[in-house]
Each structure stands twice: as structure tokens, then as C-alpha cells.
Design a protein around this motif. Sequence first.
Motif, short mmCIF file in Angstrom:
data_model
loop_
_atom_site.label_atom_id
_atom_site.label_comp_id
_atom_site.label_asym_id
_atom_site.label_seq_id
_atom_site.Cartn_x
_atom_site.Cartn_y
_atom_site.Cartn_z
N SER A 31 -23.49 -28.31 11.22
CA SER A 31 -22.49 -28.90 10.33
C SER A 31 -21.25 -29.31 11.12
O SER A 31 -21.04 -28.89 12.24
CB SER A 31 -22.10 -27.89 9.24
N GLU A 32 -20.42 -30.12 10.50
CA GLU A 32 -19.21 -30.59 11.16
C GLU A 32 -18.12 -29.52 11.19
O GLU A 32 -17.20 -29.58 11.99
CB GLU A 32 -18.68 -31.83 10.44
N ASP A 33 -18.22 -28.53 10.31
CA ASP A 33 -17.23 -27.46 10.27
C ASP A 33 -17.51 -26.47 11.39
O ASP A 33 -18.65 -26.09 11.64
CB ASP A 33 -17.28 -26.73 8.93
N ALA A 34 -16.47 -26.05 12.06
CA ALA A 34 -16.60 -25.06 13.13
C ALA A 34 -16.50 -23.67 12.53
O ALA A 34 -15.75 -23.44 11.59
CB ALA A 34 -15.52 -25.26 14.18
N SER A 35 -17.26 -22.75 13.06
CA SER A 35 -17.16 -21.36 12.61
C SER A 35 -16.23 -20.60 13.55
O SER A 35 -15.92 -21.05 14.66
CB SER A 35 -18.54 -20.71 12.56
#
Length: 92
Positions: A2-6
Amino acid sequence: MSEDASLTDFAAGDDGESGDEPVSDGEAADESDGATDGDGTGTDETTATDDVEPAETTFAWSPDGVCEACGVGAERRWRGEAGLVCGECKEW
């Protein structure tokens, strides 16, 4: 992926290093935001805070508040010419 970073993307690696390199004293001085006058001592341009009046409240609530204009008990008071006054004494 996904484009969201964890958060784990920013955590330290297995070797314990976070990827941030320490900055030497010379580099820290170069990156400072302070103004200098050429010889590295800084400038005398400072903001004068002596001329600034402190902020005043415009409203106050107190269960035992008293209007400063008429002397009547008032829980809610607003800033007026006489100080903190009730709604009847406040010039709207």
C-alpha cells in the motif's frame, strides 16, 4: 504494497541503526537558522517584547462571580469598561 507507510518502515533495523547519521559540530553550525553579521557572532536584531501588552480574557465563568459594574452575582461575565461585567451591564 500500500501507499501508506507503517511504523515498522521507520523503526530501527536489525543492526540497531535508525538510518540517521550523527551530525558533526561543523555541520550543525552550518545548518543553523540563526542570522549572523559576517563574523559569526549574530545580529543585534531582537524582537522587543517590552512593548507588548499581555492578553486579557474576554469572558469568565465562575460559580461565585460578581459583576464589577453593578455588584450583582453573575456566573457568566464579559470584559467591559468596568472590568468583568454581567450580560446586563455589557455594552454589546
